[in-house]
Scaffold this active site. Sequence first.
Site, PDB file in Angstrom:
ATOM      1  N   THR A  73       0.824  -1.210   0.000  1.00 20.64           N
ATOM      2  CA  THR A  73       0.000   0.000   0.000  1.00 20.64           C
ATOM      3  C   THR A  73       0.861   1.263   0.000  1.00 20.64           C
ATOM      4  O   THR A  73       2.050   1.242   0.311  1.00 20.64           O
ATOM      5  CB  THR A  73      -0.931   0.039   1.231  1.00 20.64           C
ATOM      6  OG1 THR A  73      -0.143   0.108   2.415  1.00 20.64           O
ATOM      7  CG2 THR A  73      -1.831  -1.181   1.279  1.00 20.64           C
ATOM      8  N   ASP A  74       0.210   2.381  -0.313  1.00 12.25           N
ATOM      9  CA  ASP A  74       0.883   3.681  -0.264  1.00 12.25           C
ATOM     10  C   ASP A  74       0.568   4.348   1.081  1.00 12.25           C
ATOM     11  O   ASP A  74      -0.025   3.737   1.964  1.00 12.25           O
ATOM     12  CB  ASP A  74       0.460   4.554  -1.451  1.00 12.25           C
ATOM     13  CG  ASP A  74      -1.039   4.819  -1.506  1.00 12.25           C
ATOM     14  OD1 ASP A  74      -1.732   4.675  -0.472  1.00 12.25           O
ATOM     15  OD2 ASP A  74      -1.519   5.199  -2.589  1.00 12.25           O
ATOM     16  N   GLN A  75       0.921   5.606   1.232  1.00  8.91           N
ATOM     17  CA  GLN A  75       0.702   6.318   2.497  1.00  8.91           C
ATOM     18  C   GLN A  75      -0.771   6.408   2.876  1.00  8.91           C
ATOM     19  O   GLN A  75      -1.100   6.565   4.045  1.00  8.91           O
ATOM     20  CB  GLN A  75       1.285   7.727   2.417  1.00  8.91           C
ATOM     21  CG  GLN A  75       2.753   7.785   2.695  1.00  8.91           C
ATOM     22  CD  GLN A  75       3.220   9.232   2.751  1.00  8.91           C
ATOM     23  OE1 GLN A  75       2.892  10.035   1.884  1.00  8.91           O
ATOM     24  NE2 GLN A  75       3.980   9.554   3.773  1.00  8.91           N
ATOM     25  N   MET A  76      -1.653   6.325   1.905  1.00  7.51           N
ATOM     26  CA  MET A  76      -3.084   6.421   2.184  1.00  7.51           C
ATOM     27  C   MET A  76      -3.707   5.066   2.501  1.00  7.51           C
ATOM     28  O   MET A  76      -4.905   4.963   2.712  1.00  7.51           O
ATOM     29  CB  MET A  76      -3.803   7.053   0.987  1.00  7.51           C
ATOM     30  CG  MET A  76      -3.338   8.480   0.715  1.00  7.51           C
ATOM     31  SD  MET A  76      -4.129   9.195  -0.748  1.00  7.51           S
ATOM     32  CE  MET A  76      -3.358   8.262  -2.045  1.00  7.51           C
TER      33      MET A  76
ATOM     34  N   ILE B 298      -3.865   2.600   0.403  1.00  4.64           N
ATOM     35  CA  ILE B 298      -4.449   2.064  -0.832  1.00  4.64           C
ATOM     36  C   ILE B 298      -3.380   1.267  -1.576  1.00  4.64           C
ATOM     37  O   ILE B 298      -2.218   1.676  -1.643  1.00  4.64           O
ATOM     38  CB  ILE B 298      -4.994   3.209  -1.712  1.00  4.64           C
ATOM     39  CG1 ILE B 298      -6.165   3.881  -0.982  1.00  4.64           C
ATOM     40  CG2 ILE B 298      -5.427   2.698  -3.080  1.00  4.64           C
ATOM     41  CD1 ILE B 298      -6.692   5.115  -1.675  1.00  4.64           C
TER      42      ILE B 298
END
Length: 138
Positions: free
Chosen positions: A16-19, A21
């Site tokens: 996932t990314d920082q969000m 997602i």
Amino acid sequence: MVLSSKTSLRVRYSETDQMGIVYHANYLVWFEVGRSELFRELNLPYTQFEEQGLGLAVIEASCRYRKPARYDDELVVITEMDQISSRAAKFSYRVYHEEILLAEGKTVHVFINKEGRPADVRKYAIWPRLEPILKKQT
């Protein structure tokens, strides 16, 4: 007759990314997981192709993202073998979370030899095990 496989997996934090997602390229990794499981369920694990000097190179890949997957989601990847011949194979994929379609895609592959050149699987010992699968596709 469509040959298909259903593979379950859980989104890892590293995907996932920082969000929170899922990063888009991970869907292609999950397509590979589904494809490998499909071959394993056909009693033709990919390692058996490699032992004979064969590879299955991706020459085309696409993915349509419909909804985001998030960290810790339980996913199901449905993989279908749309077409296979002695030289190439086509697969389609659908990724679900709780029966909601998140993404769908396709890959096209060619069989290659150790030198990376296109190969005809009929010339390899694995052919008698692969040929019945081709007949099911017609």
